[in-house]
Design an enzyme around this catalytic site. Structure first.
Site, PDB file in Angstrom:
ATOM      1  N   LYS A 149     -29.758 -29.793 -36.341  1.00  0.00           N
ATOM      2  CA  LYS A 149     -30.585 -28.848 -37.082  1.00  0.00           C
ATOM      3  C   LYS A 149     -31.332 -27.958 -36.084  1.00  0.00           C
ATOM      4  O   LYS A 149     -31.987 -28.483 -35.184  1.00  0.00           O
ATOM      5  CB  LYS A 149     -31.588 -29.614 -37.964  1.00  0.00           C
TER       6      LYS A 149
ATOM      7  N   LYS B 136     -32.786 -32.261 -33.456  1.00  0.00           N
ATOM      8  CA  LYS B 136     -33.579 -31.288 -34.199  1.00  0.00           C
ATOM      9  C   LYS B 136     -34.348 -30.435 -33.199  1.00  0.00           C
ATOM     10  O   LYS B 136     -35.242 -30.914 -32.508  1.00  0.00           O
ATOM     11  CB  LYS B 136     -34.540 -32.002 -35.152  1.00  0.00           C
TER      12      LYS B 136
END
Length: 333
Positions: free
Chosen positions: A255, A202
């Protein structure tokens, strides 16, 4: 090697049927996970200004949204909650009757076959907007997110979500050791069969802006660069993924997706767990804004973008486009 005119690559593109026969990547409604934002109150279906077509739902209006998701053939939803109360330790995140826990129980009652993924983080629930517990450093006077004390509360959150009926726990906090802590916590609580969909890679990204509008989770000071990843780093992404695998993750997530397709491909080629791409809020909002201005064909752009994520290595795609894409894949306008 043979070359033109013996070799003519266009031969296999001649008709639609031929193109269908040799197509290498297929996009399906079964690839999609649809994020939903749930809030307290009554009769609330409030469009998020920066995310046209995405709404905050109160519990009484959530059922129809779930019915629509099931009718579209979507197999899974990812639940985010907006609490009534925020505090320094995010206590609403792990309350037995917290908004996410309420939503999980309701969704499993309305649609037992739907796979419910619970986002496991504190940022929506803390008054400071960070993903863990904040302590003031005595010498410097600087507030810092304390990794290890945050793990205990993340475990409590995950267990409370599993108790409510979540099928998958998806921790998004990027604390060191979060996967093994949650795995042990779930196992100790009798939920050894509940998988963990780790937000393994992330990045600290500008693509999250509209989501922070949707989740009311913008940090009240500083940023998240001390725990989310530097967008410049590739080898670090592999270290993060390897750590999560060693700690017991069942899925690996990247992400955002669109600017990190190279990372998706690396994880797909190197590891054997399912890889999840998060088609994040700004990726969605940019398409919506351009379509609203008549600059692009929304349907074509969305399906091509999602196909690109699938081709890059995503086994699953979390996307706010899921309902529209499901309809378009059926040939509906």
């Amino acid at each position: 090697m043979l070359s033109f005119p013996t070799v003519r690559n266009r031969r296999l593109r001649k008709t639609s049927a031929l193109r269908n026969l040799v197509r290498e990547t297929a996009l399906s409604v079964n690839d999609f996970i649809y994020p939903i934002f749930v809030t307290h109150g009554v009769n609330i279906k409030e469009e998020i200004p920066s995310m046209p077509g995405v709404y905050h739902f109160s519990m009484d209006l959530l059922e129809q949204e779930i019915r629509d998701v099931v009718k579209a053939g979507i197999q899974s939803v990812l639940l985010f909650g907006l609490p009534e109360h925020k505090d320094a330790i995010g206590s609403s995140a792990y309350a037995a009757n917290g908004i996410v826990q309420q939503a999980i129980r309701a969704v499993k009652q309305w649609a037992p076959e739907l796979v419910v993924v619970a986002d496991t983080c504190l940022c929506q629930f803390t008054d400071h907007g960070h993903c863990g517990i904040v302590h003031l450093h005595e010498e410097s006077g600087i507030a810092e997110v304390d990794n290890d004390s945050s793990l205990d509360l993340l475990v409590q959150t995950a267990v409370s979500q599993a108790e409510a009926g979540a099928d998958i726990i998806a921790p998004s906090n990027m604390m060191d050791g979060f996967v093994i802590a949650i795995r042990q916590g779930l196992d100790d609580a009798g939920f050894s069969d509940v998988p963990i969909m780790s937000y393994s890679v992330k990045f600290s990204s500008a693509y999250y802006g509209p989501f922070r509008d949707a989740a009311h989770s913008a940090p009240q000071f500083g940023d998240r660069k001390t725990y989310q990843m530097d967008p410049a780093n590739t080898r670090e992404a592999l270290r993060e993924a390897e750590t999560d695998i060693a700690e017991g993750a069942d899925f690996l997530m990247v992400k955002p997706a669109l600017a990190y397709l190279d990372i998706l491909r690396l994880l797909k080629d190197k590891y054997h767990l399912p890889v999840v791409a998060y088609n994040v809020s700004a990726e969605y909002s940019m398409v919506k804004a351009a379509a609203a201005n008549g600059w692009i064909d929304e349907r074509s752009i969305v399906l091509e973008t999602l196909l690109g994520m699938k081709r890059a290595g995503a086994d699953l795609i979390i996307t706010y486009h899921a309902k529209d894409a499901a309809r378009w894949l059926k040939g509906e306008e």
